[in-house]
Motif scaffolding. Structure first.
Motif, mmCIF file in Angstrom:
data_model
loop_
_atom_site.group_PDB
_atom_site.id
_atom_site.type_symbol
_atom_site.label_atom_id
_atom_site.label_comp_id
_atom_site.label_asym_id
_atom_site.label_seq_id
_atom_site.Cartn_x
_atom_site.Cartn_y
_atom_site.Cartn_z
ATOM 1 N N UNK A 124 0.839 -1.203 0.000
ATOM 2 C CA UNK A 124 0.000 0.000 0.000
ATOM 3 C C UNK A 124 0.868 1.244 0.000
ATOM 4 N N UNK A 125 0.308 2.320 -0.539
ATOM 5 C CA UNK A 125 0.931 3.605 -0.358
ATOM 6 C C UNK A 125 0.724 4.026 1.087
ATOM 7 N N UNK A 126 1.632 4.815 1.615
ATOM 8 C CA UNK A 126 1.533 5.307 2.988
ATOM 9 C C UNK A 126 1.521 6.829 2.963
ATOM 10 N N UNK A 127 0.598 7.394 3.730
ATOM 11 C CA UNK A 127 0.493 8.840 3.936
ATOM 12 C C UNK A 127 0.477 9.071 5.437
ATOM 13 N N UNK A 128 0.508 10.318 5.851
ATOM 14 C CA UNK A 128 0.426 10.599 7.276
ATOM 15 C C UNK A 128 -1.015 10.506 7.742
ATOM 16 N N UNK A 129 -1.181 9.958 8.951
ATOM 17 C CA UNK A 129 -2.479 9.945 9.612
ATOM 18 C C UNK A 129 -2.475 11.046 10.657
ATOM 19 N N UNK A 130 -3.474 11.092 11.480
ATOM 20 C CA UNK A 130 -3.542 12.095 12.547
ATOM 21 C C UNK A 130 -2.407 11.900 13.540
ATOM 22 N N UNK A 131 -1.929 12.976 14.100
ATOM 23 C CA UNK A 131 -0.933 12.967 15.184
ATOM 24 C C UNK A 131 0.347 12.214 14.859
ATOM 25 N N UNK A 132 0.838 12.343 13.633
ATOM 26 C CA UNK A 132 2.127 11.758 13.264
ATOM 27 C C UNK A 132 2.114 10.267 13.047
ATOM 28 N N UNK A 133 0.950 9.687 12.801
ATOM 29 C CA UNK A 133 0.836 8.250 12.543
ATOM 30 C C UNK A 133 0.882 7.985 11.038
ATOM 31 N N UNK A 134 0.805 6.693 10.678
ATOM 32 C CA UNK A 134 0.781 6.285 9.272
ATOM 33 C C UNK A 134 -0.618 5.862 8.882
ATOM 34 N N UNK A 135 -0.984 6.133 7.633
ATOM 35 C CA UNK A 135 -2.289 5.750 7.109
ATOM 36 C C UNK A 135 -2.117 5.199 5.699
ATOM 37 N N UNK A 136 -3.026 4.320 5.303
ATOM 38 C CA UNK A 136 -2.978 3.784 3.950
ATOM 39 C C UNK A 136 -3.387 4.857 2.946
ATOM 40 N N UNK A 137 -2.845 4.744 1.742
ATOM 41 C CA UNK A 137 -3.147 5.718 0.699
ATOM 42 C C UNK A 137 -3.092 5.032 -0.664
ATOM 43 N N UNK A 138 -3.945 5.456 -1.576
ATOM 44 C CA UNK A 138 -3.879 4.994 -2.961
ATOM 45 C C UNK A 138 -2.670 5.687 -3.589
#
Length: 129
Positions: free
Chosen positions: A85-99
């Motif tokens: 998966x692509x990774x982007x920033x989530x809230x509060x400096x976490x990681x989130x999935x991204x297209x």
């Protein structure tokens, strides 16, 4: 949080910046001014690395760069990231999935996942480069 080191630094060296907010080690940070960083928010277009240690606002903080470095950070609450998966920033400096294509076009892609994890666990990713 304890001190943070990347999984694999690939010869990269950390940089030192001034914290513009209170920062927790092991979270993704973004550029806030020419010489300052703060905790990255969701879908940040200014992410520059991962904090190596906790820092109070105004203190110096060591930052591991994103590019070509394998990092391990917490997945955003109620989220999950899968290998590839692509990774982007989530809230509060976490990681989130991204297209990948969408995030790349938006300037929010920070890397590609090398492990699978769901909140509150940690996912590994190789920073864009």
């Amino acid at each position: 949080m304890a001190d943070y080191s990347p999984v694999y630094a690939n010869g990269a060296q950390p940089m030192t910046k001034t914290a513009s907010t209170t920062i927790t080690g092991g979270t993704i940070v973004e550029a806030t001014t020419a010489s300052s960083v703060g905790t990255a928010g969701a879908a940040s277009t200014k992410a520059v690395g991962v904090a190596a240690h906790d820092a109070a606002s105004g203190a110096r903080v060591t930052v591991w760069p994103l590019n070509n470095v394998e990092h391990e950070v917490t997945v955003v609450a109620a989220g999950s990231v899968t290998v590839g998966d692509g990774v982007a920033t989530g809230a509060s400096g976490t990681a989130a999935t991204a297209v990948v294509a969408t995030a790349a076009a938006a300037g929010t892609l920070i890397g590609t996942a090398t492990t699978t994890a769901s909140a509150p666990n940690k996912v590994r990713f190789i920073g864009r480069g």
